[in-house]
Design an enzyme around this catalytic site. Sequence first.
Site, PDB file in Angstrom:
ATOM      1  N   ARG A   1       0.835  -1.202   0.000  1.00 57.17           N
ATOM      2  CA  ARG A   1       0.000   0.000   0.000  1.00 57.17           C
ATOM      3  C   ARG A   1       0.868   1.250   0.000  1.00 57.17           C
ATOM      4  O   ARG A   1       0.965   1.959  -0.997  1.00 57.17           O
ATOM      5  CB  ARG A   1      -0.960  -0.022   1.209  1.00 57.17           C
ATOM      6  CG  ARG A   1      -2.201   0.859   1.023  1.00 57.17           C
ATOM      7  CD  ARG A   1      -1.988   2.291   1.442  1.00 57.17           C
ATOM      8  NE  ARG A   1      -1.670   2.439   2.853  1.00 57.17           N
ATOM      9  CZ  ARG A   1      -1.365   3.605   3.419  1.00 57.17           C
ATOM     10  NH1 ARG A   1      -1.318   4.715   2.691  1.00 57.17           N
ATOM     11  NH2 ARG A   1      -1.056   3.667   4.700  1.00 57.17           N
TER      12      ARG A   1
ATOM     13  N   GLU B   1      -3.940  10.183  10.892  1.00 55.38           N
ATOM     14  CA  GLU B   1      -3.039  10.773   9.894  1.00 55.38           C
ATOM     15  C   GLU B   1      -2.477  12.108  10.384  1.00 55.38           C
ATOM     16  O   GLU B   1      -3.194  12.929  10.957  1.00 55.38           O
ATOM     17  CB  GLU B   1      -3.775  10.969   8.569  1.00 55.38           C
ATOM     18  CG  GLU B   1      -2.863  11.451   7.448  1.00 55.38           C
ATOM     19  CD  GLU B   1      -3.609  11.739   6.158  1.00 55.38           C
ATOM     20  OE1 GLU B   1      -2.938  11.908   5.127  1.00 55.38           O
ATOM     21  OE2 GLU B   1      -4.859  11.823   6.191  1.00 55.38           O
TER      22      GLU B   1
ATOM     23  N   HIS C   1       3.899   4.286  12.791  1.00 55.64           N
ATOM     24  CA  HIS C   1       4.051   4.276  11.341  1.00 55.64           C
ATOM     25  C   HIS C   1       5.037   5.388  10.955  1.00 55.64           C
ATOM     26  O   HIS C   1       4.637   6.527  10.726  1.00 55.64           O
ATOM     27  CB  HIS C   1       2.678   4.502  10.691  1.00 55.64           C
ATOM     28  CG  HIS C   1       2.692   4.500   9.193  1.00 55.64           C
ATOM     29  ND1 HIS C   1       2.295   3.413   8.440  1.00 55.64           N
ATOM     30  CD2 HIS C   1       3.027   5.464   8.288  1.00 55.64           C
ATOM     31  CE1 HIS C   1       2.380   3.695   7.156  1.00 55.64           C
ATOM     32  NE2 HIS C   1       2.832   4.940   7.039  1.00 55.64           N
TER      33      HIS C   1
END
Length: 516
Positions: free
Chosen positions: A14, A144, A205
Amino acid sequence: MQSREIKIVDVTLRDGEQTQGVSFSQAEKVSIAKALLHSLKVDRIEVASARISEGEREAVSRIVEWASHNGYLDRVEVLGFTDHKSSVDWIADVGGRVINLLTKGSEKHCREQLRLTLKEHLGGIEKTIGYARDQGLAVNVYLEDWSNGYADSRNYVFEMMDALKGMPVDHVMLPDTLGVMSPQEVYDSFFDMIDRYPECRFDFHPHNDYGLATANAMAAVRAGASSVHCTINCLGERAGNASLAEVCMVLRDKMGATLSIQEKEIYTLSQMIENFSGKRVADNAPIVGSNVFTQTAGIHADGDQKAQLYQTSLSPDRFNRSRSYALGKMSGKASLQKNLETLGISLSEEDQAKVLDRIVSLGDSKTVITIEDLPLIIADVLESGGHRYVELLNCSITSVLGLDSIVSIQARLHDQTYKAAGTGNGGFDAFIKAIRDVVDRTGIKFPELVDYQVRIPKGGTTSALVECFITWQSNGQRYRTRGVDANQVFAGIGATMRMINMQLRTLESEQTVDRS
């Protein structure tokens, strides 16, 4: 740090596809997914974004079908959006069972990109999560731009977390979306998040914009992160994501973490991704670079030979690789000996010295000499014994497309130095005409060239040494000489010079017999 289990989440399929110029085919995506889960044993994989294309739908469907039959279905995750039913339906229709819901972890993103208040955004999140759970999907949530959100609008992040902790969310995934954090910033902010929300499981992440992704992953784990997101070969947007190879090795070796990763498969996966993505791995990339287990300096080879002084626990055999010792102008006796041992070749100390001199000489004009080149060099050196009656001191070759080549040489014949020039159809033809001008002074007859062959070692590259064999005929007899050089024309020149010296040695022997 007390040893604990850390989960590795691979996002190559991804996030890795956000690398400029990278787009995996359906077959490639399926092959990568199988290798990641079955061979490398990563804990989870994120394979696509929902609603991207029909091609993505087919690829995810094939991955999910395979995962379902092999017990990996709950480890396959798809990125989805806060669009109530659309993403959830897309994932459910292909058989997926996990949605990674993308939400806005910074107030600026929420306000400027979504044009929503946090309350409105949370309403959409709750509706999407509720629908996903009704469809039987497990839910993880991305915040995010969390790194900037935590730095700039901490209360926004805490208000969002206060709402999320009451929702059925398995993992809260905290991205350093723009790769802006330092290790200390990661540790402090992660520790604060875990301290405030101990009931939540946090993933980290990282991105690598400052080259800190691996160090930041270590900091997140030290603060209490349960999972780290990585890609193979550091693929990803801009400077890429965290390298799986680097993260796994530092967590295991430097932090004592327990991982499911099978080390011996890391290099195989790296090569697969390199081939499929078309993105070359740097020769000096940690763990997976082609040169990272190669010692170049002769002093290092000497230390390894005597007591493995330049070897560490990061050994190549852990990754199904082997250590090598480069040959070139920095080589020493130990470098040569290590390569001879690998090839099973035994040479006297005198011959080793001759071969090493030739290697160092070649290294001045050729960056890399491979172990495959070594037998050629040995044969060339050992066939070069005896007096050199004619020695080529200088040779300049000029070749222009559509025109004859021009060669200028300077050669020593006995104790005299001569200059000559020649033109011809190519550099070698021009050299032959120039050298004949010198040889004609010796009284020998220049033999006829019968056959000319060149080859490079098996597996060689465009920079490999060239081995040239020339078959000559003189007085009804045929014989063959060899030349070795990084330049094809000079390999032929070397074979020619060997022929001339053989001829002169024969002439000298005949004259000695006549005088006796």
